[in-house]
Design an enzyme around this catalytic site. Structure first.
Site, PDB file in Angstrom:
ATOM      1  N   ARG A 178       0.832  -1.263   0.175  1.00  0.00           N
ATOM      2  CA  ARG A 178       0.067   0.008   0.168  1.00  0.00           C
ATOM      3  C   ARG A 178       0.838   1.233   0.014  1.00  0.00           C
ATOM      4  O   ARG A 178       0.565   2.261  -0.630  1.00  0.00           O
ATOM      5  CB  ARG A 178      -0.850  -0.008   1.198  1.00  0.00           C
ATOM      6  CG  ARG A 178      -2.102  -0.926   0.877  1.00  0.00           C
ATOM      7  CD  ARG A 178      -3.062  -0.815   2.278  1.00  0.00           C
ATOM      8  NE  ARG A 178      -3.969  -2.020   1.927  1.00  0.00           N
ATOM      9  CZ  ARG A 178      -5.328  -1.693   1.478  1.00  0.00           C
ATOM     10  NH1 ARG A 178      -5.625  -0.552   1.190  1.00  0.00           N
ATOM     11  NH2 ARG A 178      -6.208  -2.493   1.262  1.00  0.00           N
ATOM     12  N   HIS A 238     -19.105   9.680  -0.074  1.00  0.00           N
ATOM     13  CA  HIS A 238     -19.354   8.513   0.573  1.00  0.00           C
ATOM     14  C   HIS A 238     -20.762   8.128   0.770  1.00  0.00           C
ATOM     15  O   HIS A 238     -21.885   9.104   0.850  1.00  0.00           O
ATOM     16  CB  HIS A 238     -18.832   8.367   2.108  1.00  0.00           C
ATOM     17  CG  HIS A 238     -19.297   7.011   2.809  1.00  0.00           C
ATOM     18  ND1 HIS A 238     -18.571   6.044   2.604  1.00  0.00           N
ATOM     19  CD2 HIS A 238     -20.203   6.852   3.711  1.00  0.00           C
ATOM     20  CE1 HIS A 238     -19.041   4.880   3.157  1.00  0.00           C
ATOM     21  NE2 HIS A 238     -19.989   5.492   3.803  1.00  0.00           N
TER      22      HIS A 238
END
Ligand code: NHR
Ligand code: GAR
Length: 210
Positions: free
Chosen positions: A61, A105
């Site tokens: 990541r 979101h």
């Protein structure tokens, strides 16, 4: 004129809404972590530069975040817009763009953070669901809220029908929030966002139907 980049992972309908909104800024590029993201073709068709930073081509990541940040920094945008971007970003990445990194979101935060929000809302039996545009902070889906839109949850809803109703509102509030940012009207104060100007109400309530 301010510039922004849009980060996507797939379909890109929020990106389309932003690119179609005639905003007071220039989109420097659309960046995808997936080479096959459908939204890339739309962006290219609009003459917007496209960049792929494939998360699968990076060892971990941290390496992906660093490559993504390098791609963004080459364009030196004023604003980074996550629009259906599906990779959790590390603390270093988020801090680098603090105060200029927005996300949409698909829930009324702080309810239903994370993934599969529409199924979670149905399971919880909430009567209102919706979407939230927020500044991104290191802790997932917890950043300062810019604008929310609420829609009714109907008896016959499935996760897909509810998602479709929420998505219509996403396409309104996300371009609006990006416009406010580009106009320099958003002010961050701790965990609160203030909208400067004649209008200071940033919530949208959609009346029940049926
Ligand atoms: N990063 C930070 N630090 N903070 C936020 O608030 C972030 C973020 C990165 C993305 C979008 C977010 C959402 O709106 C977002 C907000 C992906 C996941 C996830 O679990 C969760 C939340 C969001 C985006 N992704 C999986 C992962 O392992 C991969 C899922 C997939 O590829 O389909 O990264 O909901
Ligand atoms: C949108 O509903 C967005 O809110 C959501 O994914 C969809 C992307 O659609 N985002 C997330 O779930 C982030 N984890 P789009 O690609 O058509 O804009």
């Amino acid at each position: 004129m301010k510039t922004y980049v849009i980060l996507i992972s797939g379909r890109g309908t929020n990106m389309e809404a932003i690119l179609s909104a005639d905003l007071p800024g220039r989109c420097a590029a659309v960046i995808s972590n997936r080479p096959d993201a459908a939204g890339l073709a739309f962006a290219a068709g609009r003459g917007v530069a496209t960049v792929v930073v494939d998360h699968k081509a990076h060892a971990d990541r941290a390496a992906f975040d660093a490559a993504l940040a390098a791609a963004i920094d080459r364009l030196a945008p004023d604003l980074v817009v996550l629009a259906g971007f599906m990779r959790v970003l590390g603390d270093d990445f988020v801090r680098r763009y603090e105060g200029r990194l927005l996300n949409i979101h698909p829930s009324l935060l702080p309810s239903f953070p994370g993934l599969r929000t529409h199924a979670a809302a149905l399971a919880a039996g909430v009567r209102l669901h919706g979407a939230t545009v927020h500044f991104v902070t290191p802790s997932l889906d917890c950043g300062p809220i810019v604008v929310q839109a609420a829609v009714p949850v109907l008896a016959a809803d499935t996760a897909d029908t509810l998602a479709a109703r929420v998505l219509v509102q996403e396409h309104t509030i996300y371009p609006q929030a990006v416009r406010w940012f580009l106009e320099g009207r958003l002010r961050l104060e701790g965990s609160r966002v203030w909208l400067n100007g004649e209008c200071d109400a940033t919530g949208v309530l959609i009346a029940p139907t049926g």
